[in-house]
Structures are given as C-alpha cells and as structure tokens.
Motif scaffolding. Structure first.
Motif, PDB file in Angstrom:
ATOM      1  N   UNK A   1       0.810  -1.210   0.000  1.00  0.00           N
ATOM      2  CA  UNK A   1       0.000   0.000   0.000  1.00  0.00           C
ATOM      3  C   UNK A   1       0.841   1.257   0.000  1.00  0.00           C
ATOM      4  N   UNK A   2       1.945   1.250   0.736  1.00  0.00           N
ATOM      5  CA  UNK A   2       2.807   2.436   0.819  1.00  0.00           C
ATOM      6  C   UNK A   2       3.435   2.795  -0.516  1.00  0.00           C
ATOM      7  N   UNK A   3       3.807   1.793  -1.310  1.00  0.00           N
ATOM      8  CA  UNK A   3       4.401   2.099  -2.609  1.00  0.00           C
ATOM      9  C   UNK A   3       3.360   2.185  -3.721  1.00  0.00           C
ATOM     10  N   UNK A   4       2.124   1.784  -3.423  1.00  0.00           N
ATOM     11  CA  UNK A   4       1.044   1.906  -4.395  1.00  0.00           C
ATOM     12  C   UNK A   4       0.893   0.710  -5.317  1.00  0.00           C
ATOM     13  N   UNK A   5       1.426  -0.429  -4.947  1.00  0.00           N
ATOM     14  CA  UNK A   5       1.320  -1.620  -5.787  1.00  0.00           C
ATOM     15  C   UNK A   5       0.189  -2.551  -5.380  1.00  0.00           C
ATOM     16  N   UNK A   6      -0.546  -2.221  -4.345  1.00  0.00           N
ATOM     17  CA  UNK A   6      -1.626  -3.110  -3.911  1.00  0.00           C
ATOM     18  C   UNK A   6      -2.696  -3.251  -4.997  1.00  0.00           C
ATOM     19  N   UNK A   7      -2.803  -2.254  -5.891  1.00  0.00           N
ATOM     20  CA  UNK A   7      -3.737  -2.321  -7.018  1.00  0.00           C
ATOM     21  C   UNK A   7      -3.420  -3.480  -7.949  1.00  0.00           C
ATOM     22  N   UNK A   8      -2.141  -3.762  -8.124  1.00  0.00           N
ATOM     23  CA  UNK A   8      -1.692  -4.725  -9.129  1.00  0.00           C
ATOM     24  C   UNK A   8      -1.381  -6.113  -8.580  1.00  0.00           C
ATOM     25  N   UNK A   9      -1.345  -6.263  -7.282  1.00  0.00           N
ATOM     26  CA  UNK A   9      -0.958  -7.541  -6.691  1.00  0.00           C
ATOM     27  C   UNK A   9      -2.163  -8.445  -6.439  1.00  0.00           C
ATOM     28  N   UNK A  10      -2.048  -9.678  -6.878  1.00  0.00           N
ATOM     29  CA  UNK A  10      -3.104 -10.657  -6.640  1.00  0.00           C
ATOM     30  C   UNK A  10      -2.921 -11.272  -5.254  1.00  0.00           C
ATOM     31  N   UNK A  11      -3.838 -12.114  -4.868  1.00  0.00           N
ATOM     32  CA  UNK A  11      -3.742 -12.813  -3.589  1.00  0.00           C
ATOM     33  C   UNK A  11      -2.504 -13.715  -3.563  1.00  0.00           C
ATOM     34  N   UNK A  12      -2.205 -14.348  -4.688  1.00  0.00           N
ATOM     35  CA  UNK A  12      -1.004 -15.183  -4.791  1.00  0.00           C
ATOM     36  C   UNK A  12       0.247 -14.338  -4.569  1.00  0.00           C
ATOM     37  N   UNK A  13       0.294 -13.181  -5.236  1.00  0.00           N
ATOM     38  CA  UNK A  13       1.441 -12.280  -5.111  1.00  0.00           C
ATOM     39  C   UNK A  13       1.649 -11.855  -3.659  1.00  0.00           C
ATOM     40  N   UNK A  14       0.547 -11.503  -3.002  1.00  0.00           N
ATOM     41  CA  UNK A  14       0.645 -11.074  -1.599  1.00  0.00           C
ATOM     42  C   UNK A  14       1.133 -12.215  -0.707  1.00  0.00           C
ATOM     43  N   UNK A  15       0.675 -13.421  -0.994  1.00  0.00           N
ATOM     44  CA  UNK A  15       1.133 -14.560  -0.195  1.00  0.00           C
ATOM     45  C   UNK A  15       2.624 -14.821  -0.390  1.00  0.00           C
ATOM     46  N   UNK A  16       3.114 -14.675  -1.611  1.00  0.00           N
ATOM     47  CA  UNK A  16       4.544 -14.866  -1.870  1.00  0.00           C
ATOM     48  C   UNK A  16       5.382 -13.848  -1.100  1.00  0.00           C
TER      49      UNK A  16
ATOM     50  N   UNK B   1     -16.670   9.540  -9.711  1.00  0.00           N
ATOM     51  CA  UNK B   1     -17.029   8.144  -9.945  1.00  0.00           C
ATOM     52  C   UNK B   1     -16.244   7.430 -11.037  1.00  0.00           C
ATOM     53  N   UNK B   2     -15.249   8.106 -11.614  1.00  0.00           N
ATOM     54  CA  UNK B   2     -14.428   7.486 -12.662  1.00  0.00           C
ATOM     55  C   UNK B   2     -13.478   6.470 -12.042  1.00  0.00           C
ATOM     56  N   UNK B   3     -13.183   5.404 -12.779  1.00  0.00           N
ATOM     57  CA  UNK B   3     -12.234   4.380 -12.326  1.00  0.00           C
ATOM     58  C   UNK B   3     -10.851   5.014 -12.138  1.00  0.00           C
ATOM     59  N   UNK B   4     -10.240   4.753 -10.987  1.00  0.00           N
ATOM     60  CA  UNK B   4      -8.932   5.334 -10.669  1.00  0.00           C
ATOM     61  C   UNK B   4      -7.806   4.619 -11.410  1.00  0.00           C
ATOM     62  N   UNK B   5      -6.733   5.358 -11.653  1.00  0.00           N
ATOM     63  CA  UNK B   5      -5.527   4.832 -12.289  1.00  0.00           C
ATOM     64  C   UNK B   5      -4.337   5.164 -11.389  1.00  0.00           C
ATOM     65  N   UNK B   6      -3.172   4.714 -11.803  1.00  0.00           N
ATOM     66  CA  UNK B   6      -1.968   5.046 -11.044  1.00  0.00           C
ATOM     67  C   UNK B   6      -0.875   5.491 -11.991  1.00  0.00           C
ATOM     68  N   UNK B   7       0.029   6.295 -11.455  1.00  0.00           N
ATOM     69  CA  UNK B   7       1.193   6.754 -12.228  1.00  0.00           C
ATOM     70  C   UNK B   7       2.362   6.887 -11.247  1.00  0.00           C
ATOM     71  N   UNK B   8       3.573   6.838 -11.772  1.00  0.00           N
ATOM     72  CA  UNK B   8       4.728   6.951 -10.872  1.00  0.00           C
ATOM     73  C   UNK B   8       4.786   8.315 -10.187  1.00  0.00           C
ATOM     74  N   UNK B   9       4.983   8.285  -8.894  1.00  0.00           N
ATOM     75  CA  UNK B   9       5.150   9.509  -8.104  1.00  0.00           C
ATOM     76  C   UNK B   9       6.626   9.866  -8.071  1.00  0.00           C
ATOM     77  N   UNK B  10       7.450   8.844  -7.723  1.00  0.00           N
ATOM     78  CA  UNK B  10       8.893   9.039  -7.719  1.00  0.00           C
ATOM     79  C   UNK B  10       9.561   7.701  -7.929  1.00  0.00           C
ATOM     80  N   UNK B  11      10.786   7.776  -8.423  1.00  0.00           N
ATOM     81  CA  UNK B  11      11.561   6.572  -8.648  1.00  0.00           C
ATOM     82  C   UNK B  11      12.887   6.703  -7.928  1.00  0.00           C
ATOM     83  N   UNK B  12      13.273   5.666  -7.215  1.00  0.00           N
ATOM     84  CA  UNK B  12      14.546   5.658  -6.499  1.00  0.00           C
ATOM     85  C   UNK B  12      15.372   4.479  -6.988  1.00  0.00           C
ATOM     86  N   UNK B  13      16.648   4.715  -7.261  1.00  0.00           N
ATOM     87  CA  UNK B  13      17.511   3.613  -7.703  1.00  0.00           C
ATOM     88  C   UNK B  13      17.614   2.581  -6.596  1.00  0.00           C
ATOM     89  N   UNK B  14      17.700   1.348  -7.012  1.00  0.00           N
ATOM     90  CA  UNK B  14      17.814   0.230  -6.056  1.00  0.00           C
ATOM     91  C   UNK B  14      19.234   0.144  -5.543  1.00  0.00           C
TER      92      UNK B  14
END
Length: 180
Positions: A80-95, A167-180
C-alpha cells in the motif's frame, strides 16, 4: 558456527508461478525452495509445468507453505505504501508474505518472479528478487493513485477503486523513482 548464524546464512528461494512458466528447474539448486498453496492452483492449467512442479514437491525439493496472517498484514501495508496493492493478486501477496516471514526467521529469501509489482514491493521490504524472462526492475517506484477525469489524487494506499468526486475508475502513475 552457532545455530543462529547457520540459519542467517541459509538462502531460500520463494517461487512464483512465473518461475515455473519460464522453465525454472528446481533440481538445479541445492538451496531450500518454497512456494505458497495458491501457486499450485495456478499451475493446474499447464500439464508439463504441473508435472515438473509435482515431481519437485513429491521429491521434497519444493516445500509448500502457507504464510501467517501477521506476515500478510505487513506485506499488504508495504504494498500500500508504494502503491502496488492495485496490481498484486492474492497469490502475489502470499509470496511476499512468505518471503517476509522467512526473513524474520533468519533466512535470506530471494523471490523468483518476473512480476514487476512483486519486485517493487520486495525491494521496499528489503528482500532480494530474481527474474527469469525479464530484466527485472532497476528502480523502486512509488505510485500515486489519481482520477483521469477530474485529476483528484489519492494516497498510494487508498482502498478506493473509483473516484470519490466523479465516480471514474482510478488509475496510477509513478510519483517518484529511487535507484535500487
């Protein structure tokens, strides 16, 4: 070497469905390999992958483990903090939860997945990843959730699927990118 040091130096591979689809060979590694029960369900679709998976499980090369709820809650919070909860399935979260749980137990987990959202959250959690069919992410991306109609922005961990204003469906876009 103490028992604690031995477990801290042990690596473990946490296997996503994409690892099996990409042709991952569980018998090529000597390290501990684990996955979650939902990966087994996803593999049911392909007979060759299914056969390879079951042989590895039956021979003890791969362990199937269900993560505890507390680990799932921590992984969900990070997603949720990085904003990826939209794209993660239940399998992904379990992993992610299982990798986090293994890290807490003193292992050095490495997730094997080509899923960019899994990789992004793994970086946030301080967990290594390996991709097989893609190059993998190069930067940690923090996302912002927004409405494409009225441009209202929401926090990355919001639970809304639709804009609270128009009421429009929400989307996401990058807020910031940090090198790994």
């Amino acid at each position: 070497m103490t028992e604690q040091n031995r477990s801290q130096s042990r690596s473990v591979y946490v296997l996503d469905t994409s690892a099996f689809v990409a042709g991952f060979d569980p018998f090529a590694l000597g390290d501990l390999q684990v996955t979650v029960p939902l990966v087994e369900e996803e593999i049911q679709r392909n007979s060759m992958i299914k056969t390879r998976f079951y042989v590895a499980v039956e021979s003890g090369k791969i362990k199937i483990k269900q993560p505890r709820d507390i680990s799932e809650n921590l992984a969900k919070a990070s997603a949720g903090k990085v904003g990826d909860s939209f794209k993660l399935s239940k399998v992904d979260m379990q992993l992610l939860s299982l990798a986090l749980e293994l890290k807490a137990e003193g292992y050095t987990p490495q997730i094997v997945s080509d899923d960019y959202s899994i990789q992004n959250v793994a970086v946030k959690l301080g967990i290594k990843f390996t991709s097989l069919s893609t190059f993998g992410i190069k930067k940690l991306i923090e996302w912002v959730i927004y409405c494409p109609a009225c441009y209202k922005q929401y926090a990355a961990d919001c639970n809304f699927k639709k804009c609270q204003i128009c009421g429009t469906e929400l989307k996401r876009k990058p807020k910031r990118q940090n090198k790994i």
